[in-house]
Design an enzyme around this catalytic site. Structure first.
Site, PDB file in Angstrom:
ATOM      1  N   GLU A   1      20.357  -4.801  34.106  1.00  0.00           N
ATOM      2  CA  GLU A   1      19.937  -3.364  34.702  1.00  0.00           C
ATOM      3  C   GLU A   1      18.623  -3.954  35.970  1.00  0.00           C
ATOM      4  O   GLU A   1      18.721  -2.859  37.161  1.00  0.00           O
ATOM      5  CB  GLU A   1      19.730  -2.752  33.408  1.00  0.00           C
ATOM      6  CG  GLU A   1      20.307  -2.466  33.071  1.00  0.00           C
ATOM      7  CD  GLU A   1      20.482  -3.341  31.125  1.00  0.00           C
ATOM      8  OE1 GLU A   1      20.066  -3.708  30.987  1.00  0.00           O
ATOM      9  OE2 GLU A   1      20.242  -2.659  29.942  1.00  0.00           O
TER      10      GLU A   1
ATOM     11  N   ASP B   1      21.762  -3.896  28.192  1.00  0.00           N
ATOM     12  CA  ASP B   1      20.892  -3.547  27.108  1.00  0.00           C
ATOM     13  C   ASP B   1      21.576  -4.333  25.967  1.00  0.00           C
ATOM     14  O   ASP B   1      22.979  -3.253  25.898  1.00  0.00           O
ATOM     15  CB  ASP B   1      19.818  -2.578  27.057  1.00  0.00           C
ATOM     16  CG  ASP B   1      18.923  -2.947  27.901  1.00  0.00           C
ATOM     17  OD1 ASP B   1      18.847  -3.967  28.282  1.00  0.00           O
ATOM     18  OD2 ASP B   1      18.454  -2.001  28.149  1.00  0.00           O
TER      19      ASP B   1
ATOM     20  N   ASP C   1      22.436  -1.680  23.378  1.00  0.00           N
ATOM     21  CA  ASP C   1      22.623  -0.570  22.515  1.00  0.00           C
ATOM     22  C   ASP C   1      23.649   0.552  23.202  1.00  0.00           C
ATOM     23  O   ASP C   1      24.386  -0.452  24.364  1.00  0.00           O
ATOM     24  CB  ASP C   1      21.502  -0.041  22.845  1.00  0.00           C
ATOM     25  CG  ASP C   1      20.620   0.038  24.135  1.00  0.00           C
ATOM     26  OD1 ASP C   1      21.406   0.558  24.905  1.00  0.00           O
ATOM     27  OD2 ASP C   1      19.658   0.880  24.630  1.00  0.00           O
TER      28      ASP C   1
ATOM     29  N   GLU D   1      24.306   2.891  24.491  1.00  0.00           N
ATOM     30  CA  GLU D   1      23.436   2.884  26.268  1.00  0.00           C
ATOM     31  C   GLU D   1      24.243   1.530  27.713  1.00  0.00           C
ATOM     32  O   GLU D   1      24.421   2.025  28.427  1.00  0.00           O
ATOM     33  CB  GLU D   1      22.229   3.679  27.201  1.00  0.00           C
ATOM     34  CG  GLU D   1      22.514   4.536  28.263  1.00  0.00           C
ATOM     35  CD  GLU D   1      20.939   4.881  28.631  1.00  0.00           C
ATOM     36  OE1 GLU D   1      20.748   4.975  29.761  1.00  0.00           O
ATOM     37  OE2 GLU D   1      19.587   5.003  27.668  1.00  0.00           O
TER      38      GLU D   1
ATOM     39  N   TYR E   1      13.837  -6.314  21.866  1.00  0.00           N
ATOM     40  CA  TYR E   1      14.431  -5.171  22.634  1.00  0.00           C
ATOM     41  C   TYR E   1      13.723  -4.138  21.582  1.00  0.00           C
ATOM     42  O   TYR E   1      13.132  -3.994  20.470  1.00  0.00           O
ATOM     43  CB  TYR E   1      16.254  -4.706  22.032  1.00  0.00           C
ATOM     44  CG  TYR E   1      16.473  -3.524  23.068  1.00  0.00           C
ATOM     45  CD1 TYR E   1      16.008  -4.126  24.450  1.00  0.00           C
ATOM     46  CD2 TYR E   1      16.679  -2.841  22.596  1.00  0.00           C
ATOM     47  CE1 TYR E   1      16.667  -2.972  25.147  1.00  0.00           C
ATOM     48  CE2 TYR E   1      17.961  -1.677  23.173  1.00  0.00           C
ATOM     49  CZ  TYR E   1      17.151  -1.944  24.574  1.00  0.00           C
ATOM     50  OH  TYR E   1      17.570  -0.834  24.916  1.00  0.00           O
TER      51      TYR E   1
ATOM     52  N   ARG F   1      14.062  -1.096  21.679  1.00  0.00           N
ATOM     53  CA  ARG F   1      15.165   0.492  21.302  1.00  0.00           C
ATOM     54  C   ARG F   1      15.770   0.350  19.987  1.00  0.00           C
ATOM     55  O   ARG F   1      16.787  -0.363  20.481  1.00  0.00           O
ATOM     56  CB  ARG F   1      15.739   1.533  22.136  1.00  0.00           C
ATOM     57  CG  ARG F   1      15.006   1.961  23.378  1.00  0.00           C
ATOM     58  CD  ARG F   1      16.144   2.502  24.446  1.00  0.00           C
ATOM     59  NE  ARG F   1      14.799   2.815  25.924  1.00  0.00           N
ATOM     60  CZ  ARG F   1      15.600   1.843  26.772  1.00  0.00           C
ATOM     61  NH1 ARG F   1      15.489   1.094  26.750  1.00  0.00           N
ATOM     62  NH2 ARG F   1      14.436   2.543  27.275  1.00  0.00           N
TER      63      ARG F   1
ATOM     64  N   HIS G   1      20.619  -4.767  14.766  1.00  0.00           N
ATOM     65  CA  HIS G   1      19.263  -5.260  15.760  1.00  0.00           C
ATOM     66  C   HIS G   1      18.497  -5.566  14.688  1.00  0.00           C
ATOM     67  O   HIS G   1      18.339  -5.725  13.010  1.00  0.00           O
ATOM     68  CB  HIS G   1      19.180  -4.091  15.890  1.00  0.00           C
ATOM     69  CG  HIS G   1      20.403  -3.103  17.409  1.00  0.00           C
ATOM     70  ND1 HIS G   1      20.077  -1.829  18.015  1.00  0.00           N
ATOM     71  CD2 HIS G   1      21.096  -3.040  17.614  1.00  0.00           C
ATOM     72  CE1 HIS G   1      20.208  -1.708  18.563  1.00  0.00           C
ATOM     73  NE2 HIS G   1      21.697  -2.642  18.418  1.00  0.00           N
TER      74      HIS G   1
END
Length: 695
Positions: free
Chosen positions: A9, A82, A84, A86, A302, A304, A349
């Site tokens: 990203e 990432d 997750d 999203e 990470y 989140r 995670h």
């Protein structure tokens, strides 16, 4: 052999990965999302199973062109967004928009950007997970259906430009209801009665014991001054002695390593970082920073996440560090593991932790900005302390008998706590929110059961019950998490949005609703009681989790939601009144009454005969503070985006303006203008005077 293309990203992430992957890989950044639903239309075909219409923003066409060019002739394309939902959706959108489906596509997932983690991820790629993509699509479509069909009702009834997000409105409702609870709170008087005592037979420091009740009987509740003073008179003549002594050693365990919500809470408590700032700085630490000869490396995992799980290798590394640095006594016998506190936590995670505990904050401080260092230090301390030995706390409790001349026996109690072994407390202690009890109690002198005591004085004190405190960013995030509203990636955007929209303002670090926020919240709660209900919103989050796990299909879920929602929209369209507030003023042009309305720049007076009569003028809210430039009066104003600021009432002749609220008291050093920042810090606009006591 052709190179491999890797897509991430951000440029910072691309730079760090390039360093680890070497010459066989070309890394390009998508700069976030490459396509989305259109801004100026619903973009969802509700009659065709909610088929979304995705468009590529003009600013992303060049990015996609470069990705397509980079994919020409490569052996494989690695999508390294990432880890997750999203991130999964971004990878899917990149593959779709750049026409990469016919190429060998590999999805790589890692939770820390270190050489070992990257190499491991590239050794075990997978395909894009459609369940995660569909969960993110369902969230995006759900939010679009709500926002794009309810927001226009606010435009017509209140003012243009307002928004009614599915989750943000529930957060606003919590803030409004808390403010109403505080406003309606009726304090109840009560009294306490402490005895200041010393030992009779030896010189010793005085200590305080609080009245509990009758010895061996009921508690005593003092409701007023008359009752308190009457009891004081009786106890002034009482004989005091030590009735019982108790000693207890208890263990105090460390807090688990951070998840997203607890990081945002603690960063607010200890650093006064907003959730938005916390996540922005954490993103920088995760994506990688240059550490001199070591090169660019990700400093934290990470950020989140809702899991407190830590990899066995990381736990082993921390335990080695603790034993070497603090000694074996500070190391628990077995590794400490924490169970998930958040319902639906993704245990694949990890918690937020340093990628290497040996990168001590002080050793890398020169490579970090002040904000980066503060947040990294907080994360490092939390992780290390979580694997340290428990603190041992000794508590001594003394029960004091007070025997009145009439023979009544009263019980007073005093207690003290001392740290017998600091354990993790030698490194880190979790912060507190308003309303949390203070830890620690005043020390007691050496006492023996049966000791006669001398009364120094009795201390009756009046108190009043207190309302619940206003939410801070920390306590609101905590409430959202406990209620199951939103997910780790949404807390910071929720907090930013309700403030950017002018629904909520920070006052001395607390979140309070604006008048506009109260109007919007009440209107939406009245006409959409189910949609903006806390329980309903939490259940929708659970359904999105079920889509991600494959337990639920996303299209039927949207059908179940949309049909009742469409009927509610139809009813509300005719039921919601035009919001205006009558006044005693008369329009000087047409003689009709003037009303108060809300515009992009706050409240204003408008003729009730609009649109036939367009007479209108702003309402100036004065502050009673003189302009430091021209001596005029400072007033509240609104920016083009609706954000509150303060400026001179003589504008445009005088253009003085401040985002921080001017205060009537002059600076104690230079007599200049003092302002109160949204973080609760008082500072002078003309000298270096700063007062942080309110922060």
């Amino acid at each position: 052999m052709s190179k491999n293309l890797v897509v991430v990203e951000s440029p910072a992430k691309a730079k760090t990965l390039s360093q680890f992957l070497g010459e066989g890989y070309t890394v390009k950044a998508s700069l976030g999302h490459v396509r989305d639903l259109p801004q100026k239309e619903l973009g969802v075909d509700v009659d065709n199973d909610f088929s979304p219409k995705y468009v590529v923003p003009s600013g992303k066409k060049k990015v996609l062109r470069e990705i397509k060019q980079g994919a020409a002739g490569v052996s494989a394309v690695y999508l390294a967004t990432d880890p997750d939902r999203e991130g999964e959706a971004i990878s899917w959108h990149i593959a779709q928009a750049a026409n990469l489906e016919k190429l060998p596509l590999k999805r790589v997932v890692f939770h820390e950007i270190t050489r070992e983690a990257i190499q491991e991820a590239f050794r075990h790629p997978r395909t894009i997970d459609p369940k995660l993509v569909n969960a993110q699509q369902a969230r995006r479509i759900l939010d679009r259906l709500v926002g794009y069909q309810i927001s226009p009702l606010l435009w017509k009834r209140v003012r243009p430009g307002l928004s009614a997000g599915r989750v943000q409105t529930v957060a606003l409702r919590l803030i409004v209801e808390r403010a109403l609870e505080i406003s309606n709170f009726v304090p109840v008087e009560y009294w306490s009665l402490d005895a200041e005592l010393t030992r009779k037979e030896a010189k010793s420091a005085a200590f305080k014991a609080g009245l509990v009740g009758f010895l061996g009987g009921s508690r005593i509740e003092l409701r007023n001054e008359e009752q308190s003073l009457q009891l004081k008179d009786e106890l002034d003549k009482a004989r005091y002695s030590v009735y019982a002594l108790r000693e207890k050693r208890s263990s105090r365990q460390p807090a688990p390593p951070f998840i997203t919500s607890t990081l945002q809470q603690e960063a607010w408590r200890k650093l006064k970082f907003s959730a938005k700032l916390t996540m922005a700085v954490a993103q920088q630490l995760y994506e990688g920073l240059s550490l001199g000869e070591e090169g660019s490396v990700g400093l934290i995992t990470y950020m989140r996440t809702d899991s407190t799980r830590v990899s066995p290798s990381a736990i082993s590394e921390v335990r080695s560090f603790v034993e070497k640095t603090y000694g074996p006594s500070f190391l628990p016998a077995t590794p400490r593991r924490f169970s998930a506190r958040v319902k639906g936590a993704q245990e694949a995670h990890e918690a937020i932790r340093p990628t290497s505990v040996w990168r001590e904050p002080a050793k890398i401080q020169r490579y970090l900005t002040t904000e980066q260092f503060k947040l990294y230090n907080l994360i490092w301390l939390r992780m290390v302390s979580s694997q340290m030995a428990a603190a041992q706390v000794d508590t001594r409790t003394a029960e004091i008998e007070a025997r009145s001349p009439a023979g009544a026996k009263y019980l007073f109690r005093a207690a003290s706590s001392t740290i017998a072994f600091p354990g993790f407390l030698s490194l880190y202690q979790e912060g507190r929110d308003d309303g949390d009890e203070e830890n620690g109690k005043a020390a007691l002198p050496e006492l023996v059961k049966g000791d006669e005591l001398r009364l120094v004085r009795l201390l009756p004190e009046q108190h009043f019950t207190q309302p619940p405190p206003y939410y801070s960013e920390a306590t609101l995030v905590k409430a959202l998490e406990e209620l199951g509203i939103g997910r780790p990636s949404t807390y910071a955007p929720i907090l930013s949005l309700i403030q950017d929209r002018g629904y909520v303002e920070r006052r001395n670090g607390k979140l309070g609703p604006t008048e506009l926020g109260v109007i919007v919240s009440n209107l939406l709660s009245e006409h959409f009681p189910d949609l903006f209900d806390v329980g309903f919103t939490a259940r929708m989050e659970q359904k999105l989790d079920q889509i991600a796990s494959g337990e639920l299909e996303w299209v039927p879920m949207l059908h179940d939601f949309y049909h009742p929602f469409r009927d509610t929209i139809a009813r509300a369209s005719s039921a919601i009144p035009k919001i205006s507030q009558p006044t005693d003023e008369i329009c000087e042009l047409c003689k009709k009454p003037m009303v108060i309305k809300w515009g992009r720049r706050g409240k204003f007076l408008s003729c009730s005969g609009f649109p036939e009569c367009k007479n209108a003028r702003p309402i100036k809210v004065t502050l009673g503070v003189a302009c430091p430039r021209c001596g005029g009066e400072l007033v509240e104003r609104r920016s083009k985006k609706g954000r509150l600021f303060y400026g001179c009432g003589k504008y445009p002749e005088c253009n003085f303006a401040s985002w921080d609220k001017p205060l009537p008291e002059p600076c104690p050093q230079c007599k200049g203008l003092l302002v109160l920042s949204r973080g609760g810090i008082v500072k002078c606009t003309q000298c270096e005077h700063v007062d942080r006591s309110g922060a």
